[in-house]
Design a protein around this motif. Sequence first.
Motif, PDB file in Angstrom:
ATOM      1  N   UNK A 179       0.939  -1.288   0.013  1.00  0.00           N
ATOM      2  CA  UNK A 179      -0.018   0.123  -0.059  1.00  0.00           C
ATOM      3  C   UNK A 179       0.961   1.331   0.103  1.00  0.00           C
ATOM      4  N   UNK A 180       2.305   1.159   0.250  1.00  0.00           N
ATOM      5  CA  UNK A 180       3.127   2.140   0.457  1.00  0.00           C
ATOM      6  C   UNK A 180       3.870   2.458  -0.965  1.00  0.00           C
ATOM      7  N   UNK A 181       3.311   1.572  -2.020  1.00  0.00           N
ATOM      8  CA  UNK A 181       4.350   1.912  -3.219  1.00  0.00           C
ATOM      9  C   UNK A 181       3.761   2.947  -4.153  1.00  0.00           C
ATOM     10  N   UNK A 182       4.561   3.712  -4.676  1.00  0.00           N
ATOM     11  CA  UNK A 182       4.183   4.848  -5.691  1.00  0.00           C
ATOM     12  C   UNK A 182       4.670   4.365  -6.901  1.00  0.00           C
ATOM     13  N   UNK A 183       3.671   3.571  -7.986  1.00  0.00           N
ATOM     14  CA  UNK A 183       4.122   2.741  -9.227  1.00  0.00           C
ATOM     15  C   UNK A 183       4.684   3.852 -10.277  1.00  0.00           C
ATOM     16  N   UNK A 184       4.065   5.322 -10.285  1.00  0.00           N
ATOM     17  CA  UNK A 184       4.634   6.123 -11.304  1.00  0.00           C
ATOM     18  C   UNK A 184       6.361   6.584 -10.908  1.00  0.00           C
ATOM     19  N   UNK A 185       6.505   6.959  -9.436  1.00  0.00           N
ATOM     20  CA  UNK A 185       7.830   7.328  -9.164  1.00  0.00           C
ATOM     21  C   UNK A 185       8.474   5.706  -8.911  1.00  0.00           C
ATOM     22  N   UNK A 231       6.425  -3.748 -11.518  1.00  0.00           N
ATOM     23  CA  UNK A 231       5.596  -4.066 -12.338  1.00  0.00           C
ATOM     24  C   UNK A 231       4.509  -5.180 -11.586  1.00  0.00           C
ATOM     25  N   UNK A 232       3.262  -4.482 -11.269  1.00  0.00           N
ATOM     26  CA  UNK A 232       2.376  -5.166 -10.698  1.00  0.00           C
ATOM     27  C   UNK A 232       0.966  -4.956 -11.502  1.00  0.00           C
ATOM     28  N   UNK A 233       0.502  -5.822 -12.420  1.00  0.00           N
ATOM     29  CA  UNK A 233      -0.543  -5.708 -12.957  1.00  0.00           C
ATOM     30  C   UNK A 233      -1.745  -5.883 -12.432  1.00  0.00           C
ATOM     31  N   UNK A 234      -1.764  -6.325 -11.079  1.00  0.00           N
ATOM     32  CA  UNK A 234      -3.082  -6.704 -10.413  1.00  0.00           C
ATOM     33  C   UNK A 234      -3.057  -5.614  -9.298  1.00  0.00           C
ATOM     34  N   UNK A 235      -2.479  -4.566  -9.392  1.00  0.00           N
ATOM     35  CA  UNK A 235      -2.586  -3.333  -8.388  1.00  0.00           C
ATOM     36  C   UNK A 235      -1.685  -3.622  -7.098  1.00  0.00           C
ATOM     37  N   UNK A 236      -1.843  -2.661  -6.126  1.00  0.00           N
ATOM     38  CA  UNK A 236      -1.080  -2.852  -5.099  1.00  0.00           C
ATOM     39  C   UNK A 236      -1.890  -2.764  -3.826  1.00  0.00           C
ATOM     40  N   UNK A 272       8.823   3.106  -2.793  1.00  0.00           N
ATOM     41  CA  UNK A 272       8.104   2.514  -1.772  1.00  0.00           C
ATOM     42  C   UNK A 272       8.313   3.545  -0.495  1.00  0.00           C
ATOM     43  N   UNK A 273       7.344   3.963   0.375  1.00  0.00           N
ATOM     44  CA  UNK A 273       7.455   4.987   1.280  1.00  0.00           C
ATOM     45  C   UNK A 273       7.585   4.360   2.684  1.00  0.00           C
ATOM     46  N   UNK A 274       8.763   4.136   3.371  1.00  0.00           N
ATOM     47  CA  UNK A 274       8.695   3.563   4.760  1.00  0.00           C
ATOM     48  C   UNK A 274       9.295   4.446   5.698  1.00  0.00           C
ATOM     49  N   UNK A 275       8.665   4.569   6.706  1.00  0.00           N
ATOM     50  CA  UNK A 275       8.852   5.557   7.971  1.00  0.00           C
ATOM     51  C   UNK A 275       9.238   6.887   7.389  1.00  0.00           C
ATOM     52  N   UNK A 276       8.423   7.129   6.510  1.00  0.00           N
ATOM     53  CA  UNK A 276       8.572   8.616   5.854  1.00  0.00           C
ATOM     54  C   UNK A 276       9.596   8.844   4.873  1.00  0.00           C
ATOM     55  N   UNK A 277      10.297   7.742   4.280  1.00  0.00           N
ATOM     56  CA  UNK A 277      11.583   7.680   3.530  1.00  0.00           C
ATOM     57  C   UNK A 277      11.087   6.954   2.398  1.00  0.00           C
ATOM     58  N   UNK A 278      11.314   7.410   1.059  1.00  0.00           N
ATOM     59  CA  UNK A 278      11.079   7.017  -0.154  1.00  0.00           C
ATOM     60  C   UNK A 278      12.169   5.976  -0.603  1.00  0.00           C
ATOM     61  N   UNK A 279      12.011   4.813  -0.839  1.00  0.00           N
ATOM     62  CA  UNK A 279      13.123   3.867  -1.231  1.00  0.00           C
ATOM     63  C   UNK A 279      12.790   3.474  -2.873  1.00  0.00           C
TER      64      UNK A 279
END
Length: 650
Positions: free
Chosen positions: A336-342, A358-363, A345-352
């Motif tokens: 749920x913390x994944x930004x597919x466009x960018x 590639x998640x064709x079935x969504x997140x 993945x945001x963990x503890x306020x930091x983007x990694x």
Amino acid sequence: MNNTDMHYLNLLSQSFPTVADAAKEIINLEAIMNLPKGTEHFLADIHGENEAFEHVLKNASGNIKRKVGEIFGNSIRESEKKELCTLIYYPEQKLELVKAAETDIDDWYHLTIHQLVKVCRDVSSKYTRSKVRKALPEEFSYIIEELLHERPDDQDKAAYVAVIVDTIISTGRADDFICALCNVIQRLAIDQLHILGDIYDRGPGAHIIMDVMRRYNSWDIQWGNHDILWMGAAAGNDACICNVLRLSLRYANLATLEDGYGINLLPLATFALETYGDDPCEEFMPKLLKGNKMDDKTQQLTAKMHKAISVIQFKEEARIFHRRPEWQMENRCLMEAINQEKKTCRIDGKDYVMKDCNFPTGCAELTTEEAELMQKLHHSFRVSEKLRKHIRTILSHGCLFNICNSNLLYHASVPLNADGSLKDVEILGQRYQGKELMNYIGQLVRAAFESDTEPELKAYAKDYFLYLWCGKDSPLFDKSKMATFERYFLTDQETYKEEKGAYFQLRNNEEVCDRILDAFGVKGKNRHIINGHVPVHASKGENPIKAGGKLMVIDGGFSEAYHSETGIAGYTLIYHSRGFQLVQHEPFTSTKDAILRGTDIKSSTQIVEMSAHRMLVADTDKGEELREQVSDLKQLLHAYRHGIIKEKRN
């Protein structure tokens, strides 16, 4: 004498109706207490390595080889000792090879039967005749008993013994008799087997190990995290089902699922091809272990199935984490913390940065197709009769811990605070620690399988398998997090770190170990904690003996997946009448090699602790039970002799 005592003595009198019967039993029990203590065998973290496991069972961690050496000394050659040991381990297969090579098979039969009787006599010497008799196969019980209890130097019986052996051979029963003797030796070499968890995952034959255990005479198991995962899957926890499938696909170990338990993987394969057909799934390529060959096409399909079930797993886990906010694990809903466009993945306020986005079935939620697939997989696990039988066996033979002869056994840890005190863990609004925590979790696990469990409790119990698998305060996990998602999808390896709980930082402290032993009520001068779970890195000089001998870690890496990391292939522990011996094993080649070439597992034995005197049954938990029985029988004798209870003569 109160009413309760009288009621008990009256019940006891039904089993021992006369003074003579009660006195006879007292004599019997007092005699048993003066026999040497039986040998206990400890194994941990077998991880589906059925061939190595069965060999270690057959050779009793080298105990049989040691006895053969002691019995025959220099009277026979080393090669003959090796051949005799191989025969004891694999009698049916070895006999076929011998008969194809021997020119005088009758002479070989004579010599071998006498040698086997000597070994059998030695391993049976710790037990009563009654116990030995129960271990004997019915068809040869009388003959074996006669041979075992005749003195070899008794000239008056020499002809009698010779005729018995001659007749076994002349009637064509030599092969069956030798197999029976070998099986009795294997059975009597070990009195009690303790498995300290993790029968399942990684290796190809967990189902075969469980078939062996269902036939084994005396054993217990302290559940491991991988056992709990399969138990959760059998109970219908979909997140556990996904984890079981993911691990099987990761190690290309589909035999246990398909051949062992009849789990239908075709729906998953079809879904994976349709959904991830153009995805190379590089991070999900299977880890191929020894002898596990796959062509490129099969590897690609396995990788796609691996990714498909991993994505579903993270979604299924998130559903449970949201449903159980008291676990404080909603921060692990990382899909749920994944930004597919960018592609972050945001963990503890930091983007990694993501390696794969590639998640064709969504997140977030399961798609209709994913939900339908899970229904099919759920059904397949729930209707597997063999899986149900195996899980019932694990339930009936174990729990999270065991206390046996001043030894506290558990798989992984006891949750501790940073100062070494027992940690309070909250479950359903109540707080538990130490022994009470382990006991309550055991009850909760069983509640998931009982038909009369209240529905709300059963639903929680079923969900709780996931917490036991990856929860911070689980005694089977005890880490800050399980970084499966991070290892698959994130580039920053700092996110892969899993901080171990305080137990693993403090387990080398004698005071902490004593505190745990006290909390569990473990008595005795020489008491120990014995566990597994974390492989011992012998190649880096790590010692499995910790806290001044108070704690022993016997996971040295049974699984082939650990061999390059640990440098060895596992530890096992033997506790016999003279003390503890830790056995370090080299990798097992194969059963075929063991039979054809007589290769045994190369092992080195370290004496951990030797007793000043040879321990007797009286020095064990069984001895304490027998003393109580003797005390009760003496009360019954008193009641008979003073007319308080009348003898029941025919």
